[in-house]
Design a protein around this motif. Structure first.
Motif, short mmCIF file in Angstrom:
data_model
loop_
_atom_site.label_atom_id
_atom_site.label_comp_id
_atom_site.label_asym_id
_atom_site.label_seq_id
_atom_site.Cartn_x
_atom_site.Cartn_y
_atom_site.Cartn_z
N ASP A 128 0.85 -1.18 0.00
CA ASP A 128 0.00 0.00 0.00
C ASP A 128 0.89 1.24 0.00
OD1 ASP A 128 -2.72 -1.11 2.21
OD2 ASP A 128 -1.91 -1.95 0.34
N SER A 186 0.85 5.66 0.54
CA SER A 186 0.09 6.74 1.16
C SER A 186 0.69 8.11 0.82
CB SER A 186 0.09 6.58 2.69
OG SER A 186 -0.49 5.36 3.09
N TYR A 200 0.83 11.97 2.67
CA TYR A 200 0.64 12.77 3.88
C TYR A 200 1.00 14.21 3.52
CZ TYR A 200 0.20 8.77 7.02
OH TYR A 200 -0.23 7.64 7.68
N PHE A 260 -2.41 12.61 7.59
CA PHE A 260 -2.77 11.68 6.52
C PHE A 260 -3.63 12.37 5.47
CE2 PHE A 260 -4.06 7.83 4.53
CZ PHE A 260 -5.43 7.93 4.30
N ARG A 291 -4.63 7.00 0.91
CA ARG A 291 -3.93 5.71 0.87
C ARG A 291 -4.56 4.86 -0.22
NH1 ARG A 291 -2.09 1.94 5.85
NH2 ARG A 291 -1.88 -0.05 4.76
N SER A 326 -9.16 2.66 -1.95
CA SER A 326 -8.48 3.86 -1.49
C SER A 326 -9.23 4.46 -0.31
CB SER A 326 -8.36 4.87 -2.62
OG SER A 326 -9.62 5.17 -3.17
#
Length: 115
Positions: free
Chosen positions: A32, A34, A36, A46, A49, A57
């Motif tokens: 996965d 991500s 930020y 965050f 993702r 997602s």
């Protein structure tokens, strides 16, 4: 592990940007990914993702409906399309992956939303 973000810049409110993160040094398609962001004087937060296969997602409420995360496993790249940008979206945006019990971060790309 290396993550290199690009695509940031100065944009007017209501505008769009597409951020890109080029990954290397690990089996990209297995993890996965991500995004930020960190605004001046604030903690890193965050944004979005995406699963390893790209089939699911998750988004922070602050960007939901305005942003789309996607990935190209053939190119080891994860993208963040941001639309209807607001001044409060101004931040350094980071790509992150959790590999081998460790969080790896890119160097970040600056997004500034201002008229």
């Amino acid at each position: 592990v290396q993550l290199v973000e690009s695509g940031g810049g100065l944009v007017q409110p209501g505008g769009s940007l597409r951020l890109s993160c080029a990954a290397s040094g690990f089996s990209f398609s297995r993890y996965d990914m991500s995004w930020y962001r960190q605004a001046p004087g604030k903690e890193r937060e965050f944004v979005a993702r995406i699963t390893s296969a790209g089939d699911m997602s998750l988004y922070a409420d602050s960007v939901k409906g305005r942003s789309t995360i996607s990935r190209d496993n053939a190119k080891n790249t994860v993208l963040l399309q941001m639309n209807s940008l607001k001044p409060e979206d101004t931040a350094v945006y980071y790509c992150k992956v959790y590999v081998w019990l460790w969080d790896y971060w890119g160097q970040g790309t600056q997004v500034t939303v201002s008229s």
